[in-house]
Write a protein that holds these residues in place. Structure first.
Motif, PDB file in Angstrom:
ATOM      1  N   ILE A  38      -5.697   3.154   6.453  1.00 26.91           N
ATOM      2  CA  ILE A  38      -6.711   4.001   5.815  1.00 26.91           C
ATOM      3  C   ILE A  38      -7.588   4.669   6.871  1.00 26.91           C
ATOM      4  CG2 ILE A  38      -8.762   3.994   4.323  1.00 26.91           C
ATOM      5  CD1 ILE A  38      -7.429   1.672   2.764  1.00 26.91           C
ATOM      6  N   LEU A  93     -12.352  -1.947   2.389  1.00 24.61           N
ATOM      7  CA  LEU A  93     -12.388  -0.570   1.895  1.00 24.61           C
ATOM      8  C   LEU A  93     -13.740   0.106   2.094  1.00 24.61           C
ATOM      9  CD1 LEU A  93     -10.482  -0.940  -1.531  1.00 24.61           C
ATOM     10  CD2 LEU A  93      -9.532  -0.337   0.719  1.00 24.61           C
ATOM     11  N   LEU A 144      -3.254   0.470  -3.759  1.00 26.39           N
ATOM     12  CA  LEU A 144      -3.180  -0.891  -3.233  1.00 26.39           C
ATOM     13  C   LEU A 144      -2.724  -1.820  -4.352  1.00 26.39           C
ATOM     14  CD1 LEU A 144      -5.867  -2.553  -0.958  1.00 26.39           C
ATOM     15  CD2 LEU A 144      -4.699  -3.854  -2.736  1.00 26.39           C
ATOM     16  N   HIS A 190       1.084   5.616  -0.331  1.00 23.28           N
ATOM     17  CA  HIS A 190       0.347   6.854  -0.047  1.00 23.28           C
ATOM     18  C   HIS A 190       1.261   8.027  -0.390  1.00 23.28           C
ATOM     19  CE1 HIS A 190      -2.269   9.327   2.984  1.00 23.28           C
ATOM     20  NE2 HIS A 190      -2.591   9.566   1.724  1.00 23.28           N
ATOM     21  N   LEU A 243     -13.890   7.455   2.141  1.00 22.27           N
ATOM     22  CA  LEU A 243     -13.554   7.023   0.788  1.00 22.27           C
ATOM     23  C   LEU A 243     -14.765   7.242  -0.112  1.00 22.27           C
ATOM     24  CD1 LEU A 243     -11.526   3.695   1.306  1.00 22.27           C
ATOM     25  CD2 LEU A 243     -10.655   6.024   0.956  1.00 22.27           C
ATOM     26  N   PHE A 282       0.846  -1.201   0.000  1.00 25.26           N
ATOM     27  CA  PHE A 282       0.000   0.000   0.000  1.00 25.26           C
ATOM     28  C   PHE A 282       0.875   1.241   0.000  1.00 25.26           C
ATOM     29  CE2 PHE A 282      -2.996   3.146   1.750  1.00 25.26           C
ATOM     30  CZ  PHE A 282      -4.119   2.882   0.968  1.00 25.26           C
ATOM     31  N   THR A 329      -5.158  10.051  -2.213  1.00 26.34           N
ATOM     32  CA  THR A 329      -5.183   8.770  -2.921  1.00 26.34           C
ATOM     33  C   THR A 329      -4.289   7.726  -2.277  1.00 26.34           C
ATOM     34  OG1 THR A 329      -5.624   9.908  -5.008  1.00 26.34           O
ATOM     35  CG2 THR A 329      -4.799   7.658  -5.163  1.00 26.34           C
ATOM     36  N   GLY A 330      -4.857   6.537  -2.066  1.00 28.59           N
ATOM     37  CA  GLY A 330      -4.078   5.382  -1.666  1.00 28.59           C
ATOM     38  C   GLY A 330      -3.968   4.419  -2.830  1.00 28.59           C
ATOM     39  N   VAL A 387      -9.201   5.059  -3.235  1.00 30.65           N
ATOM     40  CA  VAL A 387      -8.151   4.042  -3.310  1.00 30.65           C
ATOM     41  C   VAL A 387      -8.128   3.496  -4.720  1.00 30.65           C
ATOM     42  CG1 VAL A 387      -7.433   1.724  -2.559  1.00 30.65           C
ATOM     43  CG2 VAL A 387      -8.184   3.418  -0.871  1.00 30.65           C
TER      44      VAL A 387
END
Length: 391
Positions: free
Chosen positions: A153, A184, A116, A108, A190, A106, A113-114, A162
């Motif tokens: 998160i 998620l 994965l 960042h 999110l 993951f 925005t993440g 994400v």
């Protein structure tokens, strides 16, 4: 090396591939024959690793599509290895992904925005891949503990979306994708879940799986946007099956964006890219990014000089209507996503930070002297940045 059949939860069977697996043990043999565009060559595993040459792997449906499209002489370079890979310098982490990894699997980098990384497999292997260090290599950079990612998160309410990537997340079974959603969807901060995929080009039949209907519906019912970021680099990749499945998913509320990579010998032609973006627009896919090729070891021969890239982007815009001009010409650099704007009368390249880890730099316009043939920011003179404006 694992074949597609051995990945837990993997939906893409090895029988879809035109290249056979390397052996039943899952280990690469001491040497193997690789069919390059220029001819066959016997190489050891060490030689392949030293030159960062990915094994050849392509789905039958993609092979048939690019042959029947009439563009095989260009599109073959996307999936078929070339001797040029031996002489293609660069590195394997052009965007600083290691430095921005906060939990295994993951990243960042940008506040909202993440990223994965769900798998290290793809249905086919792009020769220009910027994640060569991961794809097909049983990587330890892939998300293993979804609970740990969810805890991160939960501690970062500034994150609004994400992006699930890899590899290609749609090589995974729908059950595995649901497991990712389990971690998620509970977060109210999110707003959207994105999926980066080239599967609509490589294996569009994946999206005929009826279980995906409930999968995308689940995202919608959680009051989040379900977004698929397709990866069509050339109009010849867009099959009838891909279009049908895209229209079906759009009817169910899935949003679509497209990203393309500017590739020498493949799509470095404004007519081809304008036709690609116009077709995307017609299908309801918003052209999103045209990426400058990255200086990836074993793949930097795909790079197009910045001057030629700007000529191409100007030519694209001359061929599109106003509502079709939604793409940005982007360099995904270590420091951030840089929009490449133009070369001025002063022979400087003018650029703008579309994204940056430091929010105050987003929107900043800056310039550097242009060096003929330069393809990347690092090839322009350092210490010569000129700040022109700030939003």
């Amino acid at each position: 090396m694992k074949t597609a059949r051995t990945i837990p939860g993997n939906v893409i069977d090895a029988s879809l591939m035109s290249a056979p697996p390397s052996g039943s043990s899952g280990r690469r043999p001491a040497s193997e024959v690789i069919n390059f565009i220029e001819g066959a060559r016997v190489l050891t595993a060490g030689e392949l690793e030293a030159h960062s040459i990915t094994r050849y792997r392509v789905t039958r449906s993609y092979r048939e599509q690019i042959i029947n499209s009439g563009y095989h002489e260009q599109l073959k370079f996307i999936v078929e290895p070339s001797f040029e890979e031996f002489e293609s310098p660069g590195n394997l982490d052009t965007s600083g992904e290691h430095d921005n990894t906060v939990v295994p699997g993951f990243q960042h980098k940008y506040a909202q925005t993440g990223l994965l990384l769900a798998t290290d497999r793809c249905a086919s292997y792009c020769r220009y891949c910027f994640r060569k260090r991961i794809v097909g290599k049983d990587s330890d950079e892939i998300a293993a503990d979804l609970g740990q990612i969810a805890r991160y998160i939960g501690g970062h309410p500034e994150m609004t979306n994400v992006l699930v990537s890899g590899g290609d997340p749609f090589v995974l079974s729908t059950g595995r994708l649901h497991a990712i959603l389990d971690h998620l969807l509970p977060f109210p901060h999110l707003d959207s879940i994105r999926f980066g995929t080239k599967m609509l080009a490589y294996a569009p039949e994946r999206f005929e799986d009826p279980t995906l209907v409930a999968f995308f519906q689940r995202i919608s019912e959680a009051r989040k946007a379900a977004v698929i970021v397709t990866h069509f680099d050339h109009i010849g990749e867009i099959s009838v099956d891909a279009e049908r499945n895209i229209l079906s998913l759009r009817a169910r509320g899935v949003q679509f964006l497209n990203q393309s990579v500017l590739l020498a010998k493949v799509n470095d032609d404004p007519e081809i890219l304008a036709a690609t973006f116009a077709k995307c627009h017609q299908m309801g896919i918003r052209p999103y990014y045209l990426f400058q090729g990255r200086p990836v070891k074993g793949a930097s021969h795909f790079q197009v000089p910045l001057r030629r890239g700007l000529e191409i982007t100007h030519g694209i815009n001359q061929r599109l209507s106003g509502i079709q001009k939604t793409f940005k010409y982007i360099m995904s650099h270590y420091t951030g996503k840089i929009e490449i704007l133009d070369i001025g009368a002063d022979d400087r390249v003018y650029m703008r930070y579309h994204q940056n880890k430091a929010p105050e730099k987003i929107g900043n316009i800056f310039s550097r002297p242009y060096i003929e043939g330069a393809c990347w920011l690092d090839e322009l003179p350092e210490g010569s940045d000129r700040k022109s404006a700030q939003r």
